[in-house]
Scaffold this motif. Structure first.
Motif, PDB file in Angstrom:
ATOM      1  N   TRP A 107       0.824  -1.216   0.000  1.00 51.35           N
ATOM      2  CA  TRP A 107       0.000   0.000   0.000  1.00 51.35           C
ATOM      3  C   TRP A 107       0.857   1.263   0.000  1.00 51.35           C
ATOM      4  CZ3 TRP A 107      -4.470  -0.245  -1.865  1.00 51.35           C
ATOM      5  CH2 TRP A 107      -5.286  -1.371  -1.690  1.00 51.35           C
ATOM      6  N   ALA A 108       2.052   1.206   0.591  1.00 50.50           N
ATOM      7  CA  ALA A 108       2.964   2.353   0.533  1.00 50.50           C
ATOM      8  C   ALA A 108       3.420   2.590  -0.907  1.00 50.50           C
ATOM      9  CB  ALA A 108       4.168   2.114   1.439  1.00 50.50           C
ATOM     10  N   ALA A 109       3.737   1.513  -1.623  1.00 51.04           N
ATOM     11  CA  ALA A 109       4.131   1.637  -3.027  1.00 51.04           C
ATOM     12  C   ALA A 109       2.979   2.175  -3.858  1.00 51.04           C
ATOM     13  CB  ALA A 109       4.572   0.273  -3.562  1.00 51.04           C
ATOM     14  N   PHE A 110       1.767   1.741  -3.547  1.00 53.31           N
ATOM     15  CA  PHE A 110       0.573   2.240  -4.241  1.00 53.31           C
ATOM     16  C   PHE A 110       0.454   3.752  -4.067  1.00 53.31           C
ATOM     17  CE2 PHE A 110      -3.864   3.556  -3.611  1.00 53.31           C
ATOM     18  CZ  PHE A 110      -4.399   3.268  -4.859  1.00 53.31           C
ATOM     19  N   ALA A 111       0.638   4.226  -2.832  1.00 50.12           N
ATOM     20  CA  ALA A 111       0.517   5.664  -2.562  1.00 50.12           C
ATOM     21  C   ALA A 111       1.650   6.450  -3.216  1.00 50.12           C
ATOM     22  CB  ALA A 111       0.508   5.898  -1.051  1.00 50.12           C
ATOM     23  N   LEU A 112       2.870   5.911  -3.193  1.00 52.03           N
ATOM     24  CA  LEU A 112       4.018   6.616  -3.756  1.00 52.03           C
ATOM     25  C   LEU A 112       3.945   6.699  -5.285  1.00 52.03           C
ATOM     26  CD1 LEU A 112       6.896   5.181  -1.529  1.00 52.03           C
ATOM     27  CD2 LEU A 112       6.025   7.535  -1.540  1.00 52.03           C
ATOM     28  N   LEU A 113       3.470   5.635  -5.922  1.00 55.02           N
ATOM     29  CA  LEU A 113       3.358   5.642  -7.385  1.00 55.02           C
ATOM     30  C   LEU A 113       2.252   6.576  -7.853  1.00 55.02           C
ATOM     31  CD1 LEU A 113       3.841   1.860  -8.220  1.00 55.02           C
ATOM     32  CD2 LEU A 113       5.337   3.735  -8.917  1.00 55.02           C
ATOM     33  N   GLY A 114       1.183   6.626  -7.086  1.00 48.47           N
ATOM     34  CA  GLY A 114       0.090   7.532  -7.428  1.00 48.47           C
ATOM     35  C   GLY A 114      -0.532   7.240  -8.782  1.00 48.47           C
ATOM     36  N   ASP A 115      -0.791   8.300  -9.535  1.00 44.06           N
ATOM     37  CA  ASP A 115      -1.476   8.189 -10.822  1.00 44.06           C
ATOM     38  C   ASP A 115      -0.532   7.617 -11.877  1.00 44.06           C
ATOM     39  OD1 ASP A 115      -3.000   8.414 -13.069  1.00 44.06           O
ATOM     40  OD2 ASP A 115      -3.192  10.594 -13.029  1.00 44.06           O
ATOM     41  N   SER A 116      -0.379   6.296 -11.840  1.00 43.43           N
ATOM     42  CA  SER A 116       0.517   5.610 -12.773  1.00 43.43           C
ATOM     43  C   SER A 116      -0.025   4.232 -13.067  1.00 43.43           C
ATOM     44  CB  SER A 116       1.926   5.498 -12.160  1.00 43.43           C
ATOM     45  OG  SER A 116       2.726   4.594 -12.903  1.00 43.43           O
ATOM     46  N   TRP A 117       0.184   3.773 -14.299  1.00 42.83           N
ATOM     47  CA  TRP A 117      -0.236   2.421 -14.650  1.00 42.83           C
ATOM     48  C   TRP A 117       0.627   1.372 -13.973  1.00 42.83           C
ATOM     49  CZ3 TRP A 117      -4.830   1.504 -16.286  1.00 42.83           C
ATOM     50  CH2 TRP A 117      -5.504   2.444 -17.094  1.00 42.83           C
ATOM     51  N   TRP A 118       1.770   1.787 -13.406  1.00 41.76           N
ATOM     52  CA  TRP A 118       2.599   0.843 -12.655  1.00 41.76           C
ATOM     53  C   TRP A 118       1.889   0.340 -11.405  1.00 41.76           C
ATOM     54  CZ3 TRP A 118       6.509  -1.708 -14.498  1.00 41.76           C
ATOM     55  CH2 TRP A 118       7.255  -1.170 -15.539  1.00 41.76           C
ATOM     56  N   THR A 119       0.840   1.038 -10.996  1.00 37.07           N
ATOM     57  CA  THR A 119       0.094   0.557  -9.831  1.00 37.07           C
ATOM     58  C   THR A 119      -0.553  -0.807 -10.100  1.00 37.07           C
ATOM     59  OG1 THR A 119      -1.859   1.812 -10.529  1.00 37.07           O
ATOM     60  CG2 THR A 119      -0.407   2.848  -8.913  1.00 37.07           C
ATOM     61  N   ALA A 131      -9.139   4.548  -0.855  1.00 39.14           N
ATOM     62  CA  ALA A 131      -7.756   4.688  -1.312  1.00 39.14           C
ATOM     63  C   ALA A 131      -7.672   4.648  -2.830  1.00 39.14           C
ATOM     64  CB  ALA A 131      -6.903   3.586  -0.702  1.00 39.14           C
ATOM     65  N   LEU A 132      -8.393   3.711  -3.445  1.00 37.52           N
ATOM     66  CA  LEU A 132      -8.341   3.570  -4.901  1.00 37.52           C
ATOM     67  C   LEU A 132      -8.823   4.821  -5.609  1.00 37.52           C
ATOM     68  CD1 LEU A 132      -7.640   0.628  -4.379  1.00 37.52           C
ATOM     69  CD2 LEU A 132      -9.384  -0.052  -6.024  1.00 37.52           C
ATOM     70  N   PHE A 133      -9.970   5.341  -5.192  1.00 39.45           N
ATOM     71  CA  PHE A 133     -10.590   6.441  -5.935  1.00 39.45           C
ATOM     72  C   PHE A 133     -10.097   7.814  -5.499  1.00 39.45           C
ATOM     73  CE2 PHE A 133     -13.427   2.962  -6.927  1.00 39.45           C
ATOM     74  CZ  PHE A 133     -13.694   3.179  -8.272  1.00 39.45           C
ATOM     75  N   VAL A 134      -9.348   7.878  -4.394  1.00 37.63           N
ATOM     76  CA  VAL A 134      -8.709   9.141  -4.009  1.00 37.63           C
ATOM     77  C   VAL A 134      -7.350   9.270  -4.702  1.00 37.63           C
ATOM     78  CG1 VAL A 134      -7.594  10.367  -2.101  1.00 37.63           C
ATOM     79  CG2 VAL A 134      -9.887   9.426  -1.802  1.00 37.63           C
ATOM     80  N   VAL A 135      -6.602   8.183  -4.739  1.00 41.64           N
ATOM     81  CA  VAL A 135      -5.244   8.225  -5.306  1.00 41.64           C
ATOM     82  C   VAL A 135      -5.262   8.143  -6.831  1.00 41.64           C
ATOM     83  CG1 VAL A 135      -3.043   6.975  -5.419  1.00 41.64           C
ATOM     84  CG2 VAL A 135      -4.206   7.277  -3.226  1.00 41.64           C
ATOM     85  N   LEU A 136      -6.198   7.367  -7.393  1.00 38.45           N
ATOM     86  CA  LEU A 136      -6.225   7.126  -8.830  1.00 38.45           C
ATOM     87  C   LEU A 136      -7.442   7.764  -9.494  1.00 38.45           C
ATOM     88  CD1 LEU A 136      -5.339   3.302  -8.821  1.00 38.45           C
ATOM     89  CD2 LEU A 136      -3.769   5.221  -9.181  1.00 38.45           C
ATOM     90  N   PRO A 137      -7.310   8.152 -10.764  1.00 38.71           N
ATOM     91  CA  PRO A 137      -8.497   8.570 -11.514  1.00 38.71           C
ATOM     92  C   PRO A 137      -9.419   7.367 -11.704  1.00 38.71           C
ATOM     93  CG  PRO A 137      -6.597   8.437 -12.955  1.00 38.71           C
ATOM     94  CD  PRO A 137      -6.082   8.246 -11.573  1.00 38.71           C
ATOM     95  N   PRO A 138     -10.702   7.589 -11.987  1.00 37.53           N
ATOM     96  CA  PRO A 138     -11.673   6.486 -12.029  1.00 37.53           C
ATOM     97  C   PRO A 138     -11.267   5.306 -12.906  1.00 37.53           C
ATOM     98  CG  PRO A 138     -12.808   8.580 -12.093  1.00 37.53           C
ATOM     99  CD  PRO A 138     -11.345   8.899 -12.176  1.00 37.53           C
ATOM    100  N   GLY A 139     -10.750   5.585 -14.111  1.00 40.01           N
ATOM    101  CA  GLY A 139     -10.386   4.492 -15.021  1.00 40.01           C
ATOM    102  C   GLY A 139      -9.312   3.598 -14.444  1.00 40.01           C
ATOM    103  N   LYS A 140      -8.271   4.197 -13.896  1.00 40.32           N
ATOM    104  CA  LYS A 140      -7.178   3.418 -13.320  1.00 40.32           C
ATOM    105  C   LYS A 140      -7.619   2.733 -12.026  1.00 40.32           C
ATOM    106  CE  LYS A 140      -3.449   6.114 -15.399  1.00 40.32           C
ATOM    107  NZ  LYS A 140      -2.398   7.122 -15.182  1.00 40.32           N
TER     108      LYS A 140
END
Length: 325
Positions: free
Chosen positions: A29-41, A187-196
């Motif tokens: 989850w830390a990596a998820f937050a650090l990567l943010g808006d990225s397809w690497w998530t 967490a998903l919808f705050v950190v990422l745009p809806p599609g991602k």
């Protein structure tokens, strides 16, 4: 087994195991937050799918009281790991799993072989209606794709179980379960745009379901089924309906010790690291009594399970052929 010390709890082992899984959970989850808006998530989603599977395996061991001696401590640890950690209704699962252990592969008594989506015997196929009747003839080909939905099924079943007044600690179960959903989706919808966010959700939940289903599928699927008054003694009931999967340390890690399914069913409260040591004793005893003891490779276990599913769906394929004729 008691004299050999194999029933003795292993607090040090579980402390290390649970700490490592918790660290991986937090790191994911830390990596998820650090990567943010990225397809690497999506890579993080795949990693967390494996971590969620490992959390489920810990909840399984806790539910069998392999970790804690007291029932209350086991129940709360199970709810934290299951409900809060991965969104799985621990109380619902424990009731279902206990009934499975009492009567594995018994068509009327084991909830794991109920014809809810798939049919497990030709008799179930002949009586099938709705979705099982629709897909039963092709279910062997659909088995692994359907496993991808198992994670979602666990969430839905846990929520539905909250309506059952016989469920112990319903409020606590519900509070922890919905806290997980709120934090997870938030967490998903705050950190990422809806599609991602939707893509992350799909990858994570599908791979989690596939991993979890692939752990449990080799254990009993494709093994003999029981029905009616066909209930042999405890030893035969557990051994003849279970299958072990051979392998080394990686297999033990990936399958959480459930590759020693025969030993686990005979001694469900035996700590996971002792199952390997118990295996030669159990196998030798079964040989002395002339009881079939099955151990295969992982791929062979899947082949046997798929072959059994294909055979169970035969009446539905015959019905389609007659209709077309």
């Amino acid at each position: 087994m008691t004299a050999a010390g194999l029933m003795r709890r292993r607090p040090g082992y579980y402390l290390v195991r649970m700490s490592l899984i918790a660290a991986c959970y937090a790191a994911g989850w830390a990596a998820f937050a650090l990567l943010g808006d990225s397809w690497w998530t999506l890579a993080v989603a795949a990693f967390l799918a494996v971590v969620f599977g490992q959390v489920a395996l810990v909840a399984h061991d806790v539910g069998h009281r392999q970790v804690f001696r007291l029932r209350r401590a086991s129940a709360w640890a199970g709810r934290i790991a299951g409900n809060l950690g991965i969104g799985m209704g621990y109380g619902w699962w424990q009731d279902k799993h206990s009934r499975h252990h009492a009567n594995p592969n018994h068509v009327e008594l084991d909830p794991d072989v109920e014809p809810d989506v798939l049919v497990w015997t030709r008799g179930q196929a002949r009586a099938a209606k709705g979705l099982p009747r629709l897909i039963g003839g092709s279910q062997a080909y659909l088995f692994f794709p359907l496993l991808a939905l198992e994670g979602i099924n666990l969430h839905v079943a846990g929520v539905r179980a909250l309506a059952d007044r016989s469920l112990k600690q319903r409020r606590q179960e519900g509070l922890l379960l919905f806290t997980h959903f709120a934090l997870y989706l938030g967490a998903l919808f705050v950190v990422l745009p809806p599609g991602k966010a939707v893509a992350f959700l799909a990858v994570h939940q599908c791979l989690f379901g596939l991993y979890l289903g692939s752990i449990f599928a080799p254990n009993h699927k494709g093994m003999p089924t029981l029905t009616g008054d066909d209930r042999p003694d405890f030893l035969r009931r557990q051994v003849l309906t279970s299958r072990n999967v051979r392998g080394g340390w990686f297999t033990d890690l990936a399958l959480g010790g459930l590759n020693y399914q025969i030993e686990h069913h005979l001694f469900p409260s035996m700590p996971t690291p002792h199952l390997r040591r118990a295996q030669p004793v159990v196998r030798r005893y079964c040989q002395e009594l002339g009881i079939d003891y099955l151990e295969t490779s992982l791929l062979t276990s899947y082949r046997q399970a798929l072959r059994s599913l294909h055979d169970a769906g035969a009446p539905l394929r015959s019905a389609v052929a007659v209709t077309k004729a």
